[in-house]
Design an enzyme around this catalytic site. Sequence first.
Site, PDB file in Angstrom:
ATOM      1  CE  LYS A 114      -4.474  -1.554   1.584  1.00  0.00           C
ATOM      2  NZ  LYS A 114      -5.483  -1.523   2.640  1.00  0.00           N
ATOM      3  CE  LYS A 196      -5.662  -8.499  -2.409  1.00  0.00           C
ATOM      4  NZ  LYS A 196      -6.172  -8.103  -1.172  1.00  0.00           N
ATOM      5  CE  LYS A 199     -13.399  -4.092  -0.645  1.00  0.00           C
ATOM      6  NZ  LYS A 199     -12.597  -3.936   0.558  1.00  0.00           N
TER       7      LYS A 199
HETATM    8  P1  TYM Z   1     -10.920  -6.279   2.571  1.00  0.00           P
HETATM    9  O1  TYM Z   1     -11.942  -5.213   2.670  1.00  0.00           O
HETATM   10  O2  TYM Z   1      -9.756  -6.047   1.648  1.00  0.00           O
HETATM   11  O3  TYM Z   1     -11.585  -7.647   2.136  1.00  0.00           O
HETATM   12  C1  TYM Z   1     -12.718  -8.185   2.801  1.00  0.00           C
HETATM   13  C2  TYM Z   1     -12.592  -9.694   2.849  1.00  0.00           C
HETATM   14  O4  TYM Z   1     -12.485 -10.249   1.531  1.00  0.00           O
HETATM   15  C3  TYM Z   1     -11.357 -11.109   1.431  1.00  0.00           C
HETATM   16  N1  TYM Z   1     -10.798 -10.998   0.076  1.00  0.00           N
HETATM   17  C4  TYM Z   1     -10.613 -12.021  -0.754  1.00  0.00           C
HETATM   18  N2  TYM Z   1     -10.828 -13.339  -0.614  1.00  0.00           N
HETATM   19  C5  TYM Z   1     -10.534 -14.145  -1.663  1.00  0.00           C
HETATM   20  N3  TYM Z   1     -10.031 -13.679  -2.835  1.00  0.00           N
HETATM   21  C6  TYM Z   1      -9.789 -12.366  -3.022  1.00  0.00           C
HETATM   22  N4  TYM Z   1      -9.300 -11.912  -4.173  1.00  0.00           N
HETATM   23  C7  TYM Z   1     -10.087 -11.467  -1.950  1.00  0.00           C
HETATM   24  N5  TYM Z   1      -9.974 -10.120  -1.794  1.00  0.00           N
HETATM   25  C8  TYM Z   1     -10.406  -9.843  -0.544  1.00  0.00           C
HETATM   26  C9  TYM Z   1     -10.379 -10.566   2.475  1.00  0.00           C
HETATM   27  O5  TYM Z   1      -9.458 -11.566   2.863  1.00  0.00           O
HETATM   28  C10 TYM Z   1     -11.320 -10.160   3.590  1.00  0.00           C
HETATM   29  O6  TYM Z   1     -11.653 -11.292   4.367  1.00  0.00           O
HETATM   30  N6  TYM Z   1      -8.141  -5.717   6.675  1.00  0.00           N
HETATM   31  C11 TYM Z   1      -9.360  -6.281   6.151  1.00  0.00           C
HETATM   32  C12 TYM Z   1     -10.608  -5.786   6.856  1.00  0.00           C
HETATM   33  C13 TYM Z   1     -10.626  -5.968   8.325  1.00  0.00           C
HETATM   34  C14 TYM Z   1     -10.891  -7.180   9.026  1.00  0.00           C
HETATM   35  C15 TYM Z   1     -10.834  -6.843  10.392  1.00  0.00           C
HETATM   36  C16 TYM Z   1     -11.148  -8.475   8.607  1.00  0.00           C
HETATM   37  C17 TYM Z   1     -10.436  -5.001   9.265  1.00  0.00           C
HETATM   38  N7  TYM Z   1     -10.555  -5.498  10.505  1.00  0.00           N
HETATM   39  C18 TYM Z   1     -11.032  -7.809  11.395  1.00  0.00           C
HETATM   40  C19 TYM Z   1     -11.358  -9.441   9.595  1.00  0.00           C
HETATM   41  C20 TYM Z   1     -11.292  -9.098  10.948  1.00  0.00           C
HETATM   42  C21 TYM Z   1      -9.486  -5.917   4.699  1.00  0.00           C
HETATM   43  O7  TYM Z   1      -8.928  -4.974   4.233  1.00  0.00           O
HETATM   44  O8  TYM Z   1     -10.373  -6.680   4.004  1.00  0.00           O
END
Ligand code: TYM
Length: 331
Positions: A114, A196, A199
């Site tokens: 990032k 991967k 978004k």
């Molecule tokens: P975020 O918003 O990037 O993604 C949300 C969830 O989607 C999963 N994910 C994927 N799984 C499979 N293939 C992909 N290409 C893919 N892209 C995203 C992510 O693994 C996630 O589960 N830091 C986290 C948000 C967060 C969080 C937490 C999660 C903040 N606090 C506490 C769990 C517990 C994040 O940026 O996810």
Amino acid sequence: MKRKKIVFSGAQPTGSLTLGNYIGALQNWKALENEHHCLYCIVDLHSLTVRQDPKEFHGISLSFLTQYLASGLDPEKNIIFFQSHVPQHAELTWILGCGTYVGELNRMTQFKDKSEKNKDNVNSGLFTYPVLMAADILLYKTDLVPVGEDQKQHLELTRDIAARFNNLYGETFSVPEMYIPKIGARIMSLQEPSKKMSKSDVNANATIFLMDSEDTIMKKMKRAVTDSENMIAYRDEQPGIKNLITIYSSLTGLSIEEVVSNYEGKGYGAFKIDTAEVIIEFLRPFKKNYKDYMNNPDFIENVYKKGAQKAYGLAENTMTLVRERMGLVQK
Ligand code: TYM
């Protein structure tokens, strides 16, 4: 009687939810809602590590909550809320930050990625992002965290932070387990299947968004990068096709073997069109639910207000214990 396990997870409201988010995370969230106490959060404070346009951000945050509901999460069974509505997340972040080493945060690959992408805004929030994530999880004495594979390093750090605190101050937090799908923990970009699906990919064709129109989904799938082997097989040497098989299998419930055998001897063109149709079919009820919920803003408001109220109570219980453990004078 065994107590029900506590589940916590969340997504950052930036852009729009992707098929990767759904298959890697939300699909499991729904699957866990009957047997566990689940908290599903819109982690809006995390999104502030990248500059947001306030008006747009407000809309995206509400849209994310609506997408959670549209994907089938039951607001009666789950606590669904905005992170910023429960100030204990920020309070615990400070306390845990005082027990997290700069060296540990420096090793986080997501921070490195990032900072590379946002060179003009490498802020301290981006650096301490994993501590806020640890606070999210530990605040609710979480046992299970359903996430995609990309969150593994953050989860490991959370476990280390929890264990260290417990060692120093006495048993306070549960040390959480990661819960990832066997298939689909890492959905790949349709354009560069070694990366991967994300978004924030600059190439719009790389990502399927849950809100994409049927035409857009068909177009993106037809353009998905494959290979020149001309054989539908689930193997690392064919990452594009492997990814499409994963998507197909995850959304239909068919096993990988069944998908591969159904398409034996068939061409990539037909397989891409069929996979697009699987996605379109799958998203039809999601889109209808989304529209219905969007027409009912009072219901949405009620969900997040009730969610915040319940989360606040649980969070305050943990914080009272944390403050006591650390010797802070109680209010
Ligand atoms: P975020 O918003 O990037 O993604 C949300 C969830 O989607 C999963 N994910 C994927 N799984 C499979 N293939 C992909 N290409 C893919 N892209 C995203 C992510 O693994 C996630 O589960 N830091 C986290 C948000 C967060 C969080 C937490 C999660 C903040 N606090 C506490 C769990 C517990 C994040 O940026 O996810």
